[in-house]
Write a protein that holds these residues in place. Structure first.
Motif, PDB file in Angstrom:
ATOM      1  N   PHE A 197       0.855  -1.186   0.000  1.00 34.91           N
ATOM      2  CA  PHE A 197       0.000   0.000   0.000  1.00 34.91           C
ATOM      3  C   PHE A 197       0.890   1.235   0.000  1.00 34.91           C
ATOM      4  O   PHE A 197       1.736   1.394   0.882  1.00 34.91           O
ATOM      5  N   LEU A 198       0.692   2.090  -0.975  1.00 36.81           N
ATOM      6  CA  LEU A 198       1.516   3.283  -1.137  1.00 36.81           C
ATOM      7  C   LEU A 198       0.851   4.473  -0.449  1.00 36.81           C
ATOM      8  O   LEU A 198      -0.372   4.594  -0.460  1.00 36.81           O
ATOM      9  N   GLU A 199       1.667   5.359   0.134  1.00 37.19           N
ATOM     10  CA  GLU A 199       1.118   6.550   0.769  1.00 37.19           C
ATOM     11  C   GLU A 199       2.123   7.688   0.710  1.00 37.19           C
ATOM     12  O   GLU A 199       3.335   7.453   0.687  1.00 37.19           O
ATOM     13  N   ASN A 200       1.616   8.904   0.670  1.00 39.25           N
ATOM     14  CA  ASN A 200       2.464  10.084   0.790  1.00 39.25           C
ATOM     15  C   ASN A 200       3.051  10.119   2.203  1.00 39.25           C
ATOM     16  O   ASN A 200       2.358   9.845   3.181  1.00 39.25           O
ATOM     17  N   ASP A 201       4.329  10.465   2.304  1.00 41.95           N
ATOM     18  CA  ASP A 201       5.011  10.385   3.600  1.00 41.95           C
ATOM     19  C   ASP A 201       4.377  11.271   4.669  1.00 41.95           C
ATOM     20  O   ASP A 201       4.238  10.859   5.824  1.00 41.95           O
ATOM     21  N   SER A 202       3.961  12.478   4.310  1.00 46.00           N
ATOM     22  CA  SER A 202       3.397  13.397   5.297  1.00 46.00           C
ATOM     23  C   SER A 202       2.065  12.895   5.839  1.00 46.00           C
ATOM     24  O   SER A 202       1.777  13.034   7.035  1.00 46.00           O
ATOM     25  N   ARG A 203       1.245  12.297   4.973  1.00 45.35           N
ATOM     26  CA  ARG A 203      -0.036  11.763   5.448  1.00 45.35           C
ATOM     27  C   ARG A 203       0.189  10.562   6.373  1.00 45.35           C
ATOM     28  O   ARG A 203      -0.507  10.407   7.379  1.00 45.35           O
ATOM     29  N   ALA A 204       1.143   9.706   6.030  1.00 45.99           N
ATOM     30  CA  ALA A 204       1.429   8.555   6.889  1.00 45.99           C
ATOM     31  C   ALA A 204       1.949   9.010   8.251  1.00 45.99           C
ATOM     32  O   ALA A 204       1.573   8.445   9.293  1.00 45.99           O
ATOM     33  N   MET A 232       2.492  18.218   4.053  1.00 49.48           N
ATOM     34  CA  MET A 232       1.456  18.379   5.076  1.00 49.48           C
ATOM     35  C   MET A 232       0.463  17.229   5.007  1.00 49.48           C
ATOM     36  O   MET A 232       0.032  16.820   3.928  1.00 49.48           O
ATOM     37  N   GLY A 233       0.105  16.711   6.168  1.00 51.33           N
ATOM     38  CA  GLY A 233      -0.981  15.759   6.292  1.00 51.33           C
ATOM     39  C   GLY A 233      -2.150  16.438   6.970  1.00 51.33           C
ATOM     40  O   GLY A 233      -1.969  17.144   7.971  1.00 51.33           O
ATOM     41  N   ILE A 234      -3.347  16.253   6.440  1.00 53.41           N
ATOM     42  CA  ILE A 234      -4.543  16.929   6.944  1.00 53.41           C
ATOM     43  C   ILE A 234      -5.512  15.888   7.493  1.00 53.41           C
ATOM     44  O   ILE A 234      -5.811  14.902   6.817  1.00 53.41           O
ATOM     45  N   MET A 235      -5.990  16.107   8.702  1.00 53.68           N
ATOM     46  CA  MET A 235      -7.012  15.234   9.269  1.00 53.68           C
ATOM     47  C   MET A 235      -8.225  16.076   9.644  1.00 53.68           C
ATOM     48  O   MET A 235      -8.121  17.059  10.384  1.00 53.68           O
ATOM     49  N   VAL A 236      -9.385  15.697   9.106  1.00 50.40           N
ATOM     50  CA  VAL A 236     -10.647  16.380   9.371  1.00 50.40           C
ATOM     51  C   VAL A 236     -11.599  15.374  10.000  1.00 50.40           C
ATOM     52  O   VAL A 236     -11.828  14.304   9.445  1.00 50.40           O
ATOM     53  N   ASN A 237     -12.120  15.708  11.164  1.00 51.46           N
ATOM     54  CA  ASN A 237     -12.997  14.793  11.912  1.00 51.46           C
ATOM     55  C   ASN A 237     -12.333  13.424  12.129  1.00 51.46           C
ATOM     56  O   ASN A 237     -12.984  12.383  12.058  1.00 51.46           O
ATOM     57  N   GLY A 238     -11.032  13.439  12.363  1.00 47.06           N
ATOM     58  CA  GLY A 238     -10.317  12.205  12.655  1.00 47.06           C
ATOM     59  C   GLY A 238     -10.023  11.335  11.456  1.00 47.06           C
ATOM     60  O   GLY A 238      -9.585  10.193  11.611  1.00 47.06           O
ATOM     61  N   ARG A 239     -10.224  11.852  10.249  1.00 52.04           N
ATOM     62  CA  ARG A 239      -9.960  11.075   9.040  1.00 52.04           C
ATOM     63  C   ARG A 239      -9.013  11.843   8.127  1.00 52.04           C
ATOM     64  O   ARG A 239      -9.088  13.077   8.016  1.00 52.04           O
ATOM     65  N   LEU A 240      -8.125  11.113   7.472  1.00 53.69           N
ATOM     66  CA  LEU A 240      -7.205  11.749   6.532  1.00 53.69           C
ATOM     67  C   LEU A 240      -7.979  12.379   5.385  1.00 53.69           C
ATOM     68  O   LEU A 240      -8.926  11.795   4.855  1.00 53.69           O
ATOM     69  N   TYR A 241      -7.553  13.583   5.011  1.00 48.99           N
ATOM     70  CA  TYR A 241      -8.180  14.272   3.884  1.00 48.99           C
ATOM     71  C   TYR A 241      -7.244  14.183   2.680  1.00 48.99           C
ATOM     72  O   TYR A 241      -6.070  14.550   2.767  1.00 48.99           O
ATOM     73  N   TYR A 242      -7.776  13.670   1.567  1.00 49.43           N
ATOM     74  CA  TYR A 242      -6.966  13.443   0.374  1.00 49.43           C
ATOM     75  C   TYR A 242      -7.243  14.429  -0.752  1.00 49.43           C
ATOM     76  O   TYR A 242      -6.379  14.662  -1.593  1.00 49.43           O
ATOM     77  N   ARG A 244      -9.685  15.542  -4.189  1.00 47.92           N
ATOM     78  CA  ARG A 244     -10.294  14.830  -5.314  1.00 47.92           C
ATOM     79  C   ARG A 244      -9.374  13.773  -5.918  1.00 47.92           C
ATOM     80  O   ARG A 244      -9.792  12.643  -6.192  1.00 47.92           O
ATOM     81  N   SER A 245      -8.112  14.117  -6.144  1.00 48.84           N
ATOM     82  CA  SER A 245      -7.194  13.198  -6.815  1.00 48.84           C
ATOM     83  C   SER A 245      -6.169  12.574  -5.880  1.00 48.84           C
ATOM     84  O   SER A 245      -5.258  11.890  -6.334  1.00 48.84           O
ATOM     85  N   GLY A 246      -6.296  12.846  -4.587  1.00 53.16           N
ATOM     86  CA  GLY A 246      -5.379  12.250  -3.618  1.00 53.16           C
ATOM     87  C   GLY A 246      -4.120  13.054  -3.362  1.00 53.16           C
ATOM     88  O   GLY A 246      -3.185  12.553  -2.744  1.00 53.16           O
ATOM     89  N   PHE A 247      -4.086  14.311  -3.802  1.00 55.71           N
ATOM     90  CA  PHE A 247      -2.855  15.092  -3.702  1.00 55.71           C
ATOM     91  C   PHE A 247      -2.963  16.271  -2.735  1.00 55.71           C
ATOM     92  O   PHE A 247      -2.125  17.175  -2.760  1.00 55.71           O
ATOM     93  N   ALA A 248      -3.990  16.310  -1.893  1.00 53.65           N
ATOM     94  CA  ALA A 248      -4.149  17.427  -0.957  1.00 53.65           C
ATOM     95  C   ALA A 248      -2.958  17.503  -0.005  1.00 53.65           C
ATOM     96  O   ALA A 248      -2.372  16.490   0.365  1.00 53.65           O
ATOM     97  N   GLY A 249      -2.612  18.740   0.378  1.00 55.06           N
ATOM     98  CA  GLY A 249      -1.556  18.925   1.364  1.00 55.06           C
ATOM     99  C   GLY A 249      -0.241  19.430   0.815  1.00 55.06           C
ATOM    100  O   GLY A 249       0.766  19.385   1.520  1.00 55.06           O
ATOM    101  N   GLU A 250      -0.229  19.930  -0.416  1.00 52.11           N
ATOM    102  CA  GLU A 250       1.027  20.407  -1.007  1.00 52.11           C
ATOM    103  C   GLU A 250       1.368  21.802  -0.487  1.00 52.11           C
ATOM    104  O   GLU A 250       1.435  22.776  -1.231  1.00 52.11           O
ATOM    105  N   LEU A 251       1.606  21.878   0.814  1.00 53.45           N
ATOM    106  CA  LEU A 251       1.926  23.142   1.465  1.00 53.45           C
ATOM    107  C   LEU A 251       3.167  23.797   0.875  1.00 53.45           C
ATOM    108  O   LEU A 251       3.221  25.014   0.690  1.00 53.45           O
ATOM    109  N   GLY A 252       4.176  22.995   0.575  1.00 49.66           N
ATOM    110  CA  GLY A 252       5.440  23.545   0.095  1.00 49.66           C
ATOM    111  C   GLY A 252       5.345  24.282  -1.211  1.00 49.66           C
ATOM    112  O   GLY A 252       6.240  25.065  -1.553  1.00 49.66           O
ATOM    113  N   HIS A 253       4.256  24.069  -1.944  1.00 52.18           N
ATOM    114  CA  HIS A 253       4.144  24.686  -3.271  1.00 52.18           C
ATOM    115  C   HIS A 253       3.097  25.792  -3.325  1.00 52.18           C
ATOM    116  O   HIS A 253       2.635  26.167  -4.402  1.00 52.18           O
TER     117      HIS A 253
END
Length: 410
Positions: A197-204, A232-242, A244-253
């Protein structure tokens, strides 16, 4: 009457339907209840999950036969016949987590009850987008599994974290090892013989802290991964937020600065260009060229040899130049984070990644900038903490993401 299939057989059977599918779903509910709340009696499970007592007893019996559930003995109740307590068997299945960093790999093993069985940290590795680097990564994972004292078939899955654009639903990595049409998760599964199972490092890392680290009762959380880049990893109501395409959290850009520094994404003015580990190295070397001194710098050393860990190590030894440079990028990062706090109004912001090891040296300038640039009515409700798990956040998060995906929690 003997059973035809175990829980694992049904779990891997994509064509399962009818009664078998319903029973599998009910077993997952029981396992989820054990995972989230702890041990319980048959009566407790029956009431909480709205399943008849005989049905619950039958399902628990099958889970006992599969080894996933353990009988923990009688309750302490002194009234009438004491019922048995059941819960997860920690040694029934295991999960491997792999955190791929710029210059090393962390890899670990967790049991069914979230206990860390083994972790190997800082295994030398250079993350390059090449077939050779992919081959080396496969070797590191296989070598780790080979020396474990458990049987390979007890490992239910491998979670692998990478930086950049990751689609965890499809298993594609668009930043590293995207050599063909086949998902990276499939390629790794062929190499290891274990579902990947693949995941973005910040979300993990965010998930690791949420389940096993700095988070207590908070449900709205931002995890800032401060490394060579910024994630950045984002959690809303205790669940990871991804997104539409799974790329949410690109704070650095986020375009914060009016500069001519080209980010590795190809654009100018990104937050990463002045508030990341790479920016820290650039600022540090500029000061060295201007005549500053540091224990992280020896005359005659090549500038390309300086790594982020050298500056972090120097700051921990109270090196003035390292501390000043960290404070500079901390102030800039805090300005970017102020925008996030105004937008999300989180309960908790966790500072993680390599730079979090500098503690107050990065935390204090961030806090100052957050208070300076965000609305006081908003930031008053936001607590800012340093990661509790540190370098282990990604490994633990990767393991738990595999476990909870297989249980249907995600």
């Amino acid at each position: 009457m003997p059973r035809n299939n175990s829980f694992f057989d049904d779990l891997r059977n994509e064509a399962i339907t009818g009664v078998a599918y319903k029973n599998l779903s009910l077993k997952k509910q029981i396992l989820i209840r054990f995972a989230n709340t702890g041990n319980a009696t048959i009566a407790d499970l029956s009431k909480e999950l709205n399943i008849s007592t005989p049905k619950t007893a039958g399902l628990v019996t099958e889970l006992l036969q599969d080894g996933l559930v353990k009988d923990y003995g009688k309750t302490e109740s002194s009234i009438g016949r004491r019922p048995s307590l059941y819960g997860l068997n920690p040694h029934s299945v295991f999960f491997v987590g792999v955190e791929v960093k710029r210059f090393h790999v962390n890899i670990g093993l967790l049991d069914f009850k979230k206990n860390v069985v083994k972790i190997s940290e800082s295994i030398p590795y250079r993350l390059d987008n090449t077939p050779e680097a992919f081959r080396q990564l496969c070797d590191i994972i296989q070598d780790f599994i080979r020396i474990l004292s458990i049987k390979k078939d007890k490992i239910l899955g491998i979670g692998l974290n990478l930086s950049g654009r990751i689609n965890s639903r499809t298993g594609y990595s668009y930043s590293y090892f995207h050599f063909g049409e086949e998902p990276l998760s499939n390629l790794l599964e062929k190499e290891t013989g274990i579902p990947v199972f693949l995941e973005n490092d910040s979300r993990a890392m965010a998930y690791g802290e949420f389940c096993h680290g700095a988070v207590r009762d908070e449900k709205h959380i931002l995890f800032i991964n401060m490394d060579y880049g910024i994630g950045m990893g984002i959690m809303v109501n205790g669940r990871l937020y991804y997104g539409r395409s799974g790329f949410a959290g690109e704070l650095g850009h986020i375009p914060v600065f009016d500069n001519e520094i080209i980010c590795h994404c190809g654009k100018k003015g990104c937050l990463e260009t002045e508030a990341s580990g790479e920016a820290l190295i650039r600022i540090f070397l500029k000061r060295i060229r201007g005549g500053a001194s540091s224990i992280a710098w020896k005359p005659g050393r090549k500038e390309t040899a300086i790594q982020l860990e050298d500056i972090i190590r120097a700051a921990k030894q109270d090196d003035v130049l390292a501390i000043e440079c960290i404070a500079e990028i901390g102030e800039k990062l805090g300005k970017g984070m102020a925008t996030l706090i105004n937008l999300y109004n989180p309960e908790l912001v966790i500072l993680g990644g390599s730079l979090s090891a500098t503690g107050a040296y990065i935390q204090l300038p961030i806090i100052t900038a957050v208070h300076k640039y965000s609305l006081s009515l908003v930031n008053n409700d936001t607590e800012l903490k340093i990661s509790q798990l540190g370098e282990r956040a990604g490994v633990i998060g990767a393991c738990l993401l595999v476990r909870d995906r297989l249980l249907g929690l995600l």
